[in-house]
Design a protein around this motif. Structure first.
Motif, PDB file in Angstrom:
ATOM      1  N   LEU A 243       0.829  -1.205   0.000  1.00 29.08           N
ATOM      2  CA  LEU A 243       0.000   0.000   0.000  1.00 29.08           C
ATOM      3  C   LEU A 243       0.863   1.254   0.000  1.00 29.08           C
ATOM      4  O   LEU A 243       0.577   2.215  -0.730  1.00 29.08           O
ATOM      5  CB  LEU A 243      -0.933   0.003   1.218  1.00 29.08           C
ATOM      6  N   ALA A 244       1.917   1.250   0.804  1.00 27.34           N
ATOM      7  CA  ALA A 244       2.801   2.420   0.869  1.00 27.34           C
ATOM      8  C   ALA A 244       3.513   2.640  -0.461  1.00 27.34           C
ATOM      9  O   ALA A 244       3.706   3.778  -0.900  1.00 27.34           O
ATOM     10  CB  ALA A 244       3.819   2.247   1.989  1.00 27.34           C
ATOM     11  N   GLY A 245       3.890   1.570  -1.118  1.00 27.00           N
ATOM     12  CA  GLY A 245       4.566   1.705  -2.400  1.00 27.00           C
ATOM     13  C   GLY A 245       3.644   2.136  -3.519  1.00 27.00           C
ATOM     14  O   GLY A 245       4.082   2.697  -4.525  1.00 27.00           O
ATOM     15  N   LEU A 246       2.369   1.934  -3.328  1.00 28.00           N
ATOM     16  CA  LEU A 246       1.388   2.194  -4.371  1.00 28.00           C
ATOM     17  C   LEU A 246       1.186   3.679  -4.652  1.00 28.00           C
ATOM     18  O   LEU A 246       0.913   4.069  -5.796  1.00 28.00           O
ATOM     19  CB  LEU A 246       0.054   1.549  -3.956  1.00 28.00           C
ATOM     20  N   VAL A 247       1.327   4.543  -3.629  1.00 28.94           N
ATOM     21  CA  VAL A 247       0.953   5.951  -3.790  1.00 28.94           C
ATOM     22  C   VAL A 247       1.850   6.690  -4.781  1.00 28.94           C
ATOM     23  O   VAL A 247       1.473   7.739  -5.294  1.00 28.94           O
ATOM     24  CB  VAL A 247       0.956   6.685  -2.429  1.00 28.94           C
ATOM     25  N   GLN A 248       3.030   6.169  -5.065  1.00 29.57           N
ATOM     26  CA  GLN A 248       3.921   6.836  -6.015  1.00 29.57           C
ATOM     27  C   GLN A 248       3.302   6.890  -7.408  1.00 29.57           C
ATOM     28  O   GLN A 248       3.412   7.908  -8.109  1.00 29.57           O
ATOM     29  CB  GLN A 248       5.263   6.105  -6.088  1.00 29.57           C
ATOM     30  N   ALA A 249       2.641   5.822  -7.821  1.00 28.88           N
ATOM     31  CA  ALA A 249       2.001   5.757  -9.139  1.00 28.88           C
ATOM     32  C   ALA A 249       0.852   4.753  -9.062  1.00 28.88           C
ATOM     33  O   ALA A 249       1.008   3.583  -9.427  1.00 28.88           O
ATOM     34  CB  ALA A 249       2.999   5.341 -10.205  1.00 28.88           C
ATOM     35  N   PRO A 250      -0.312   5.179  -8.564  1.00 30.60           N
ATOM     36  CA  PRO A 250      -1.417   4.239  -8.295  1.00 30.60           C
ATOM     37  C   PRO A 250      -1.842   3.400  -9.490  1.00 30.60           C
ATOM     38  O   PRO A 250      -2.091   2.202  -9.341  1.00 30.60           O
ATOM     39  CB  PRO A 250      -2.547   5.168  -7.833  1.00 30.60           C
ATOM     40  N   SER A 251      -1.930   3.998 -10.650  1.00 32.80           N
ATOM     41  CA  SER A 251      -2.394   3.220 -11.804  1.00 32.80           C
ATOM     42  C   SER A 251      -1.343   2.219 -12.274  1.00 32.80           C
ATOM     43  O   SER A 251      -1.661   1.101 -12.673  1.00 32.80           O
ATOM     44  CB  SER A 251      -2.768   4.160 -12.953  1.00 32.80           C
ATOM     45  N   ARG A 252      -0.074   2.613 -12.221  1.00 32.92           N
ATOM     46  CA  ARG A 252       1.004   1.737 -12.710  1.00 32.92           C
ATOM     47  C   ARG A 252       1.358   0.645 -11.718  1.00 32.92           C
ATOM     48  O   ARG A 252       1.772  -0.452 -12.110  1.00 32.92           O
ATOM     49  CB  ARG A 252       2.239   2.588 -13.020  1.00 32.92           C
ATOM     50  N   LEU A 253       1.207   0.923 -10.412  1.00 30.00           N
ATOM     51  CA  LEU A 253       1.648  -0.024  -9.387  1.00 30.00           C
ATOM     52  C   LEU A 253       0.491  -0.760  -8.702  1.00 30.00           C
ATOM     53  O   LEU A 253       0.711  -1.442  -7.700  1.00 30.00           O
ATOM     54  CB  LEU A 253       2.463   0.722  -8.325  1.00 30.00           C
ATOM     55  N   ALA A 254      -0.701  -0.647  -9.228  1.00 28.78           N
ATOM     56  CA  ALA A 254      -1.846  -1.328  -8.622  1.00 28.78           C
ATOM     57  C   ALA A 254      -1.613  -2.838  -8.623  1.00 28.78           C
ATOM     58  O   ALA A 254      -1.325  -3.425  -9.670  1.00 28.78           O
ATOM     59  CB  ALA A 254      -3.126  -0.997  -9.374  1.00 28.78           C
ATOM     60  N   PRO A 255      -1.728  -3.501  -7.476  1.00 29.82           N
ATOM     61  CA  PRO A 255      -1.419  -4.943  -7.408  1.00 29.82           C
ATOM     62  C   PRO A 255      -2.384  -5.820  -8.190  1.00 29.82           C
ATOM     63  O   PRO A 255      -2.037  -6.939  -8.541  1.00 29.82           O
ATOM     64  CB  PRO A 255      -1.483  -5.246  -5.906  1.00 29.82           C
ATOM     65  N   ASN A 256      -3.587  -5.325  -8.471  1.00 32.46           N
ATOM     66  CA  ASN A 256      -4.521  -6.131  -9.251  1.00 32.46           C
ATOM     67  C   ASN A 256      -4.289  -5.972 -10.749  1.00 32.46           C
ATOM     68  O   ASN A 256      -4.840  -6.723 -11.549  1.00 32.46           O
ATOM     69  CB  ASN A 256      -5.964  -5.767  -8.902  1.00 32.46           C
ATOM     70  N   ARG A 257      -3.461  -4.995 -11.133  1.00 28.23           N
ATOM     71  CA  ARG A 257      -3.160  -4.784 -12.549  1.00 28.23           C
ATOM     72  C   ARG A 257      -1.735  -5.194 -12.893  1.00 28.23           C
ATOM     73  O   ARG A 257      -1.496  -5.836 -13.913  1.00 28.23           O
ATOM     74  CB  ARG A 257      -3.357  -3.306 -12.910  1.00 28.23           C
ATOM     75  N   ASN A 258      -0.795  -4.782 -12.072  1.00 30.12           N
ATOM     76  CA  ASN A 258       0.615  -5.088 -12.308  1.00 30.12           C
ATOM     77  C   ASN A 258       1.236  -5.690 -11.044  1.00 30.12           C
ATOM     78  O   ASN A 258       1.985  -5.020 -10.327  1.00 30.12           O
ATOM     79  CB  ASN A 258       1.380  -3.819 -12.711  1.00 30.12           C
ATOM     80  N   PRO A 259       0.916  -6.943 -10.749  1.00 29.90           N
ATOM     81  CA  PRO A 259       1.401  -7.549  -9.508  1.00 29.90           C
ATOM     82  C   PRO A 259       2.915  -7.594  -9.399  1.00 29.90           C
ATOM     83  O   PRO A 259       3.457  -7.456  -8.301  1.00 29.90           O
ATOM     84  CB  PRO A 259       0.790  -8.959  -9.533  1.00 29.90           C
ATOM     85  N   GLU A 260       3.615  -7.780 -10.528  1.00 28.68           N
ATOM     86  CA  GLU A 260       5.082  -7.854 -10.474  1.00 28.68           C
ATOM     87  C   GLU A 260       5.684  -6.515 -10.059  1.00 28.68           C
ATOM     88  O   GLU A 260       6.570  -6.454  -9.195  1.00 28.68           O
ATOM     89  CB  GLU A 260       5.645  -8.279 -11.837  1.00 28.68           C
TER      90      GLU A 260
END
Length: 688
Positions: A243-260
């Motif tokens: 969750l903390a890592g997600l805020v940098q780029a929500p669309s690019r780092l969303a775990p349901n879209r780009n899990p890697e």
């Protein structure tokens, strides 16, 4: 007279002391050129002084310019003494009957949460990756800015920003997302104000509740629910890092879209947390070995139809929502899931072959409490709620209102009527089989859905009286009082038809369908709590017992016999409209009332789909699943078992005499209609 050079010199200094003659400097032979070196040194010192002077002047002017620039942009902001943190849009948490979360509604997608409610490592994860000097700086971090600039100039590790968490919060609270120098200056000013106004923990709490995580989730609680199907209070270290890592780029780092990518970013967060001492090395290793995974989204399916219905009626109970609220509903998650699965699987298997594109299921307790509400085949493709908003012709599933009207005027299930051709001003309705049985009982006609008998009864008691009966039982849609009313040509919604049938399942009590039990604020204040239901008795015991007997006969020998529930007293009725545009099955036990509708949104015809076919199959599968583990119980009104036969007394039925060919068989009257009584509220309201 010409003056000598000495005389001119003397006159030039008249009145002053004559200066001493200038002596030539003595040169030291051992330091050849020493005088020139001193002159060059003095020139260097003079140049450095001038440089320092002009740098000072330049610095002063830069400071003045910067101050003016800051003052200009500060003037574009509201006065500091009037500045307040904008109120967060309210969230409506919609809970199932067991207290589990069905869905969030509102702009944020989740409720406000405090730092004290979440594990300590969750807020620290954001500090570790976004602003490790958060507790040391004053809102702006010069060291962090310098480090980011150097890193960016070197081109190592990707572009870095120097914004602190406080600056990010300022941007989220007050400013737009545009990338301009003007915004950055205003961001810095607001960050300083935030630091002067709030404590570090308060700033961090505001940040956690306002930052955007993608997919419509604002705040860490909404994000935890969105990506992990759990509250932020329950996230693991690995999930907190993601969750903390997600805020940098929500669309690019969303775990349901780009899990890697999400997992790679989470590893950086975990390493930073361990490096800064926020978690132990052992905990870091555990989190790295078992990375977080996005869960399949709960609420992406049919529960959204139920949630939408909650939102449709919520205003009627509490008005405008000012803050976060929790809505406790009557929805049973197991029944909701079961109804959705059975409907969707059935349409997937047979829908294309039979020309069916949509369906709806409404299931409620006999008191009107909604247990399952399926408004369509796929919520992600169509949010139109067919269960509550689609008005469709009910076909033969409307016939119970005709039969009840007739029974309340003296007929019984054993009354004989002639199944024969009928013509009303040129309209000639036919049975589905296009054959006629001759004299038959009302119970047989009802069980096998004989059209001619229903049309004749409708004429006997008058369509206007049938309309009043349907309205008394809860049908609120406009009904046309005409001969075809008996065959269900006036449109109704699945939810109102289900609630009307619930009256037959609960002993004759009026039913108002409901989905909300209680509404509370996050502090526990009760804004609404349900009390009472309906308008009392609307079907007298004897007519109810007769109607339930006919419903039961439908399930044992009629159109519902293939889906009867063993051991239960079950009532039901199928319905099919002209050209197979609609197919229904509505049935009930003492525990549950359920309606299934199938059709097409464009009202196109299906391929000979009868209510006793696929709708009944779906109803049967669902009801069998729903009743697993329940102890069978009889219907509250009991089942009428007939009465001693007697000769017809010739008393007329409302709307005219029975046909002459059937008068001798109309003697099976098990009860005498009650004397006229004062009309109840519903009758006065609907003109009954």
């Amino acid at each position: 007279m010409r003056l000598s050079a000495d005389d001119r010199s003397s006159r030039s200094y008249r009145g002053t002391a004559k200066p001493a003659p200038r002596e030539e400097p003595r040169r030291n032979k051992s330091t050849k050129g020493g005088g020139g070196g001193r002159r060059r040194g003095r020139r260097r010192r003079s140049l450095l002084g001038m440089l320092a002077y002009w740098m000072l002047v330049l610095g002063v002017w830069c400071a003045i310019g910067l101050g003016g620039l800051i003052a200009y942009h500060a003037a574009q902001l509201p006065p500091i003494n009037q500045l307040t943190v904008p109120k967060r849009p309210p969230n409506i948490a919609i809970l199932a009957a067991d207290g589990s979360l069905l869905a969030n509604r509102g702009e944020t997608g989740g409720r406000t949460i405090t730092i004290g409610e979440v594990p300590p490592y969750l807020p620290k994860a954001f500090v570790a990756i976004e602003d490790k000097r958060f507790y040391e700086h004053f809102g702006i971090d010069p060291i962090g800015i310098t480090r980011a600039v150097v890193t960016n100039l070197r081109g190592r590790g990707g572009m870095q920003g120097g914004s602190t968490l406080t600056q990010q919060l300022a941007k989220n609270l007050f400013l737009t997302q545009e990338r301009t120098a003007s915004r950055k200056i205003q961001e810095a000013i607001l960050a300083l104000w935030l630091e002067q106004t709030y404590s570090k923990d308060q700033i961090l709490e505001l940040y956690l509740n306002r930052v955007y995580f993608g997919s419509g989730a604002y705040g860490v609680e909404a994000a935890a629910q969105r990506y992990f199907n759990k509250s932020a209070r329950s996230v693991t270290i690995a999930e907190a890092a993601m969750l903390a890592g997600l805020v940098q780029a929500p669309s690019r780092l969303a775990p349901n879209r780009n899990p890697e990518l999400a997992e790679a970013r989470a590893k950086l967060v975990i390493a930073a947390m361990a490096e800064q001492g926020f978690i132990s090395q052992a905990s870091a290793k555990t989190a790295l070995v078992a990375p977080a995974e996005a869960a399949e989204r709960v609420g992406a399916g049919s529960v959204n139809y139920a949630a939408d219905y909650v939102m449709d009626v919520l205003d009627d109970f509490i008005g405008a929502v000012e803050g976060d609220v929790t809505v406790l509903t009557t929805i049973d998650t197991k029944l909701q899931s079961s109804a959705e699965t059975i409907l969707v699987d059935s349409l997937a298997a047979q829908g294309a072959k039979q020309g069916i594109s949509q369906g709806a299921v409404v299931s409620m307790a006999p008191d009107g409490a909604l247990r399952a509400l399926i408004g369509g085949r796929d919520y992600t493709k169509s949010q139109f709620n067919r269960a509550t908003a689609a008005k469709r012709q009910p076909g033969s599933s409307f016939k119970p209102f005709v039969y009840l009207t007739a029974i309340e005027r003296g007929l019984t299930p054993d009354t004989i009527r002639d199944d024969s051709p009928v013509s009303i001003k040129g309209w000639q309705p036919e049975n589905n089989t296009r054959t006629y049985r001759g004299p038959i009982t009302l119970q047989t006609a009802f069980a096998h859905s004989i059209n001619t008998i229903a049309v004749k009864l409708n004429q006997e008691v008058t369509p206007k009286e049938v309309v009043r009966t349907a309205q008394r039982l809860g049908i609120t849609s406009a009904l046309q009082a005409n001969p075809s009313l008996a065959l269900g040509t006036s449109e109704v919604t699945p939810i109102e038809l289900t609630s009307a049938y619930a009256t037959f399942a609960n002993g004759g009590q009026s039913v108002l369908p409901y989905v909300i039990r209680e509404v509370k604020t996050t502090t526990g204040k009760v804004l609404y709590a349900r009390k009472g239901n309906g308008f009392g008795l609307v079907i007298q015991p004897q007519p109810l017992s007769m109607m339930d007997a006919m419903f039961h006969e439908t399930m044992t020998s009629g159109t519902g016999s293939k889906v009867n529930l063993a051991g239960w007293e079950v009532g039901g009725k199928s319905g099919t409209t002209q050209d197979f545009r609609d197919a229904w099955f509505v049935g009930f036990t003492s525990k549950l009332v359920t309606a299934v509708w199938l059709g097409n949104d464009d009202n196109s015809a299906m391929k000979r789909v009868y209510g006793s076919g696929l709708p009944a199959e779906i109803w049967g599968k669902y009801m069998k699943t729903a009743h697993v583990g329940m102890q069978p119980s009889p219907l509250p009104g009991g089942l009428w078992h007939g009465a001693p036969r007697s000769i017809f007394d010739g008393a007329p039925v409302a709307g005219g005499q029975p046909p002459a060919s059937t008068q001798t068989a109309d003697s099976d009257r098990a009860w005498v209609p009650p004397a006229p009584q004062e009309r109840n509220f519903l009758e006065r309201l609907f003109g009954g």
